[in-house]
Design an enzyme around this catalytic site. Structure first.
Site, PDB file in Angstrom:
ATOM      1  N   CYS A 378       0.831  -1.197   0.000  1.00 30.75           N
ATOM      2  CA  CYS A 378       0.000   0.000   0.000  1.00 30.75           C
ATOM      3  C   CYS A 378       0.874   1.258   0.000  1.00 30.75           C
ATOM      4  O   CYS A 378       1.444   1.609  -1.020  1.00 30.75           O
ATOM      5  CB  CYS A 378      -0.969  -0.033   1.180  1.00 30.75           C
ATOM      6  SG  CYS A 378      -2.323   1.152   1.061  1.00 30.75           S
ATOM      7  N   HIS A 516      -3.495  -5.291   0.151  1.00 25.11           N
ATOM      8  CA  HIS A 516      -3.015  -5.756   1.459  1.00 25.11           C
ATOM      9  C   HIS A 516      -3.044  -7.286   1.494  1.00 25.11           C
ATOM     10  O   HIS A 516      -3.987  -7.887   2.046  1.00 25.11           O
ATOM     11  CB  HIS A 516      -3.888  -5.188   2.576  1.00 25.11           C
ATOM     12  CG  HIS A 516      -3.695  -3.729   2.819  1.00 25.11           C
ATOM     13  ND1 HIS A 516      -2.784  -3.236   3.720  1.00 25.11           N
ATOM     14  CD2 HIS A 516      -4.278  -2.650   2.245  1.00 25.11           C
ATOM     15  CE1 HIS A 516      -2.824  -1.914   3.721  1.00 25.11           C
ATOM     16  NE2 HIS A 516      -3.718  -1.533   2.828  1.00 25.11           N
ATOM     17  N   GLU A 518      -1.548  -9.289   3.306  1.00 22.48           N
ATOM     18  CA  GLU A 518      -1.454  -9.854   4.660  1.00 22.48           C
ATOM     19  C   GLU A 518      -2.808 -10.337   5.175  1.00 22.48           C
ATOM     20  O   GLU A 518      -2.874 -11.231   6.028  1.00 22.48           O
ATOM     21  CB  GLU A 518      -0.860  -8.827   5.632  1.00 22.48           C
ATOM     22  CG  GLU A 518      -1.722  -7.619   5.955  1.00 22.48           C
ATOM     23  CD  GLU A 518      -1.503  -6.448   5.011  1.00 22.48           C
ATOM     24  OE1 GLU A 518      -1.790  -5.296   5.410  1.00 22.48           O
ATOM     25  OE2 GLU A 518      -1.022  -6.684   3.887  1.00 22.48           O
TER      26      GLU A 518
END
Length: 552
Positions: A378, A516, A518
């Protein structure tokens, strides 16, 4: 009606209700049950999207774009089930829904009250989020005795009364502190916590006793007598160095059998082999690396909870211990790139605002010039683009309009600033709506063949979750591409840049993404970008050749 397990907490907050509940959910899933989870948060914000990371921690994003509490991240890391905005409800959301109904006249002019209107709305949301599953766990945020939690506690009390004890049970997590000076565990806080819970009409069926030391049988008997909970249902939740051992620990104490018996569930034998493999890889690594995480909120690491976990998951897939070195991006600005020495890889995570952004840009420059594996997420991608524009493409003063509205080269900006019908740059006014261009939730992207990103994913199209407003400015795409930056992924309509990288003849591993990833990493599966990043860090540490091969 889906059988429900309500999870409450007492004495103090931050005891780990989310992880404890998720661990039980993982065991039930391992017994063949279809499980979902839900979080009821007592704060009045509609969601945590506007809350400070310093105060609240990470904002976790679901596939459908809900901005939720970080506990939903725990839930998804322990379950195979994907959650949605239905699985996260706040006091603010409940009151917002009720007020909208009142304005529409749905209450027929009656006085709107906490009981029954607020509690009915809470119950409606619980049913909506849990229907269609074999069993659901519903966590109530905060602690018993908090005034903010009372409507939720009253609602779940009503559900138990309406459905009966074989369709709704209560599991209470409480603290049994170890008093070092006396050398004793003290059960009095637990007794008082249960007393408080019973005073509002809720008798716990199961107690999870969080403590530093294992709970002796004598203390379990004492707690059982004082709380009116069966002794076998007083479960020791001792501190563990590895949170992924918790499902095994609870199963060994028969927690899942208690739940299945009480709710009369039909379940198969428990298969925790996947979790055993996770624990084994975690506790018996064959290699280790040090990853520098350069962020804006590192003093409050919960702001990057999923990032830290995803890095560890990337290591688990190759039996590698991942040591995290948290670095404040302002320190890079003030002290220089020397603070980055001695690490095997660098990750720059997301963030908002100009504070520390130049430190992220310096970090990207250092990794690019020194050949250190770099993973930008990001804001970390935007920092990498700004670095490349300034120091390679020669675009002096390049920046994001988030930080410099007057930048001569706004390589990052709101879509409304650069994507107009005439192709002219449209400057954002002070009155523009910052949320107007927010991209939230799972979106697919097309990956360019022959790139590092394609090698990592092994796919042409992937879906990742987003949470951001600012985008790469396509007016600079040809200029940066001619300068050697590789645009390795774009949105499905080819209008938005999703990933950038350096070719491997220029850098061993340099990749940054606008999404993102994650949020889609789990300990059992990892995520291809994190696995590849950790492997690159291992290769750097080993001088370009791995000392030991990965054991997936």
């Amino acid at each position: 009606m889906t059988p429900l397990i309500f999870v409450t907490g007492g004495v103090v907050s931050s005891l780990g209700k989310g992880i404890a509940a998720a661990s039980l959910a993982a065991i039930l899933e391992a017994r063949g049950l279809r499980v979902t989870m839900m979080k009821l948060d007592p704060y009045i914000n509609v969601d945590p999207g506007t809350m400070s990371p310093f105060q609240h921690g990470e904002v976790y994003v679901t596939d459908d774009g809900a901005e939720t509490d970080l506990d939903l991240g725990h839930y998804e890391r322990y379950l195979r089930n994907r959650l949605s905005r239905k699985n996260s409800v706040t006091t603010g959301r409940i009151y917002e829904n009720v007020i909208r109904k009142e304005r529409r006249g749905e209450y027929l002019g009656g006085t709107v009250q906490v009981i029954p209107h607020i509690t009915d709305e809470i119950k409606r949301c619980i049913v909506e989020a849990t229907e269609g599953y074999d069993v659901a766990l519903v966590e109530i945020g905060g602690t018993v005795g908090d005034i903010e939690s009372l409507p939720f506690l009253e609602a779940i009390r009503q559900i138990r009364t309406e459905r009966g004890p074989d369709k709704a049970i209560f599991m209470h997590l409480t603290l049994v502190p170890w008093i070092a000076a006396a050398g004793e565990l003290k059960t009095k806080p637990t007794q008082h916590s249960v007393k408080e819970l019973r005073s509002i009409g809720i008798q716990p069926d199961i107690l999870l006793c969080r403590s530093e030391q294992p709970l002796p049988d004598s203390e379990r008997r004492k707690i059982a007598l004082f709380t009116n909970v069966p002794e076998r249902a007083v479960i020791s939740a001792v501190d563990l160095p590895n949170i992924y051992r918790m499902p095994e620990r609870f199963h060994d104490q028969g927690l899942d059998d208690i739940v299945i018996d009480r709710l009369r569930l039909q379940a198969g034998p428990c298969d925790l082999s996947e979790w055993d493999a996770v624990v084994d890889a975690s506790e018996h690594p064959v290699d280790e690396v040090t990853i520098g995480v350069v962020g804006k909120y590192v003093d409050h690491q919960d702001a990057y909870k999923s990032v830290g976990e995803a890095l560890k998951h990337g290591g688990l897939r190759q039996r590698t211990k991942v040591n995290l070195k948290w670095l404040e991006s302002t320190d890079v600005e003030e002290q220089g790139a020397s603070v980055l020495d001695g690490i095997d890889g660098i990750l720059v995570p997301g963030g908002f605002g100009d504070r520390g952004f130049e430190g992220k840009v310096l970090t990207a420059q250092f990794a690019r010039e020194q050949g250190v594996p770099y993973f930008g997420i990001c804001y970390g991608m935007q920092a990498a683009v700004v670095d490349y524009a300034r120091h390679v493409a020669g675009l002096e003063g390049a920046n994001s309009t988030e930080n410099d509205k007057a930048s001569p080269h706004p390589v990052i900006g709101l879509i409304t600033e650069w994507r107009t019908a005439t192709g002219e740059v449209e400057r954002r006014s002070e009155e523009s709506d910052l949320g107007g261009t927010m991209r939230l939730g799972l979106q697919e992207q097309r990956i360019k063949p022959g790139t590092l990103a394609h090698a990592m994913y092994g796919k042409d199209i992937v879906g990742e979750r987003h949470r951001h407003r600012y985008e790469f400015n396509n007016r600079y795409l040809n200029q940066l591409e001619n300068a050697g930056l590789v645009f390795s992924a774009k949105s499905m309509d080819e209008t938005l840049v999703e990933m950038v990288e350096l070719s491997q003849d220029k850098h061993p591993w340099f990749l940054a993404c606008q999404a993102h990833p994650e949020f889609l990493s789990t300990p059992r599966d990892g995520h291809p970008l994190f696995v590849g990043f950790i492997r690159a860090a291992r290769e750097r540490k080993a001088g370009g050749k791995l000392l030991k091969e990965a054991i997936a």
